[in-house]
Design a protein around this motif. Sequence first.
Motif, mmCIF file in Angstrom:
data_model
loop_
_atom_site.group_PDB
_atom_site.id
_atom_site.type_symbol
_atom_site.label_atom_id
_atom_site.label_comp_id
_atom_site.label_asym_id
_atom_site.label_seq_id
_atom_site.Cartn_x
_atom_site.Cartn_y
_atom_site.Cartn_z
ATOM 1 N N VAL A 101 0.858 -1.185 0.000
ATOM 2 C CA VAL A 101 0.000 0.000 0.000
ATOM 3 C C VAL A 101 0.892 1.231 0.000
ATOM 4 N N LEU A 102 0.468 2.243 -0.718
ATOM 5 C CA LEU A 102 1.166 3.529 -0.677
ATOM 6 C C LEU A 102 0.164 4.648 -0.483
ATOM 7 N N THR A 103 0.443 5.507 0.486
ATOM 8 C CA THR A 103 -0.270 6.774 0.663
ATOM 9 C C THR A 103 0.767 7.835 0.994
ATOM 10 N N GLY A 104 0.553 9.050 0.503
ATOM 11 C CA GLY A 104 1.411 10.159 0.892
ATOM 12 C C GLY A 104 2.708 10.271 0.125
ATOM 13 N N TRP A 105 3.669 10.937 0.776
ATOM 14 C CA TRP A 105 5.018 11.166 0.235
ATOM 15 C C TRP A 105 5.003 11.983 -1.059
ATOM 16 N N ARG A 106 3.918 12.730 -1.287
ATOM 17 C CA ARG A 106 3.746 13.580 -2.468
ATOM 18 C C ARG A 106 3.720 12.781 -3.773
ATOM 19 N N SER A 108 -0.754 13.548 7.051
ATOM 20 C CA SER A 108 -0.683 12.156 6.613
ATOM 21 C C SER A 108 0.341 11.943 5.506
ATOM 22 N N VAL A 109 0.825 13.036 4.910
ATOM 23 C CA VAL A 109 1.718 12.920 3.750
ATOM 24 C C VAL A 109 3.103 12.434 4.151
ATOM 25 N N MET A 110 3.706 13.075 5.157
ATOM 26 C CA MET A 110 5.068 12.741 5.570
ATOM 27 C C MET A 110 5.073 11.968 6.888
ATOM 28 N N CYS A 111 3.982 11.315 7.198
ATOM 29 C CA CYS A 111 3.837 10.565 8.451
ATOM 30 C C CYS A 111 4.955 9.525 8.579
ATOM 31 N N PRO A 112 5.622 9.430 9.744
ATOM 32 C CA PRO A 112 6.716 8.470 9.931
ATOM 33 C C PRO A 112 6.268 7.021 9.724
ATOM 34 N N GLU A 167 6.793 4.111 11.295
ATOM 35 C CA GLU A 167 6.247 3.332 12.400
ATOM 36 C C GLU A 167 4.812 3.748 12.728
ATOM 37 N N THR A 168 4.530 5.035 12.619
ATOM 38 C CA THR A 168 3.162 5.504 12.847
ATOM 39 C C THR A 168 2.236 4.999 11.757
ATOM 40 N N ARG A 169 2.739 4.946 10.520
ATOM 41 C CA ARG A 169 1.940 4.396 9.421
ATOM 42 C C ARG A 169 1.549 2.949 9.700
ATOM 43 N N ILE A 170 2.527 2.170 10.123
ATOM 44 C CA ILE A 170 2.258 0.757 10.406
ATOM 45 C C ILE A 170 1.181 0.615 11.468
ATOM 46 N N LYS A 171 1.321 1.397 12.538
ATOM 47 C CA LYS A 171 0.349 1.332 13.641
ATOM 48 C C LYS A 171 -1.045 1.722 13.159
ATOM 49 N N ALA A 172 -1.119 2.795 12.379
ATOM 50 C CA ALA A 172 -2.425 3.260 11.901
ATOM 51 C C ALA A 172 -3.080 2.230 10.988
ATOM 52 N N TRP A 173 -2.311 1.633 10.067
ATOM 53 C CA TRP A 173 -2.881 0.631 9.164
ATOM 54 C C TRP A 173 -3.309 -0.624 9.920
ATOM 55 N N GLN A 174 -2.537 -1.029 10.929
ATOM 56 C CA GLN A 174 -2.925 -2.196 11.720
ATOM 57 C C GLN A 174 -4.231 -1.938 12.458
ATOM 58 N N ARG A 175 -4.384 -0.730 12.980
ATOM 59 C CA ARG A 175 -5.621 -0.408 13.681
ATOM 60 C C ARG A 175 -6.802 -0.328 12.718
#
Length: 332
Positions: A88-93, A273-277, A279-287
């Motif tokens: 999955v990819l979201t963000g990073w411009r 949400s674009v430059m979200c770190p 580890e935070t991305r992983i946590k958010a997707w798992q939730r």
Amino acid sequence: MGETFRALVLDQQDKSVVGSFKTLEIDDLPEGEVLVRVKWSTLNYKDGMILNGLGRLVRTYPHVPGVDFSGEVVSSSDDRYKPGDEVVLTGWRVGEAHWGGYGQFARVKADWLVHLPNGLDGAEAMAIGTAGFTSMLAVMALEEQGVSPKQDGEVLVTGAAGGVGSVAVSILSALGYRVAASTGREETHAYLRELGAITIIDRNELTDTSKPLLTERWIGAIDSVASTTLAHVLSEMKYHGVVSACGLAGGPDLPATVIPFLLRGVRLIGIDSVMCPYETRIKAWQRLASELPKDHLAAATTKVALSDILPWGERILKGQVKGRLLIDVQDC
């Protein structure tokens, strides 16, 4: 000649941006460590702006838009990903400064990807997309600031019938919060109640900015509108209430005062949400995989072919898209 694929390509003609479907080669793709066969994408408010050439988000043309995608790794020079992995990819411009997901293949940096979490398939991940991912980040921000379902009061979601708002209502209600949903579209009231909203607020009730403080109403809020709506919401927050600001559908301005922050200890948290770190991305997707009700997600999702996407870009800017749009990228 290398392998070819279909993509939506934006070109600049005079002062206008025009989109058309073209056949490209893999070698046309920008550099990156991972080549992905894109299966699904989605339409966010930012996509609508890009499709219509607004906001100077894209500076170089021709350009393949699409800020989100999910798909299967074809090849990778990074050991974290191997052929067949679902990602999955979201963000990073991506979709702005880098070619995005509105093509049947994409090549991106490995650091921009995450593996598809257990409990979600690629279509569900894109039904969530950046909008739903942003919603979870906003909920997590409320939690980190101490907002709890055990508190006496409601959490307000503005722009509730849109992509961010729909997922926010669903997540919050599933977590046990009492949710108030603000919308300007009466035809969405039943839909929002199905997602778990207890109270429906007409958005016209959230426009008065003449007083810095009004009657305390909300223990927390997730706002995707900004401008006068956010200013009004700040004036109605309960003591030590928290607002997650994650959008600007109503404009980038904030005609407010510091009074709510000084006299009620209100906290305003910005959500990026674009430059979200990572580890935070992983946590958010798992939730999202474990806490977002799948039936709510299905009810909030409309599926369209990539070949039909262009008119939807105008509709989302006009507030005419309900919930989430799932794009079948292979259908173009």
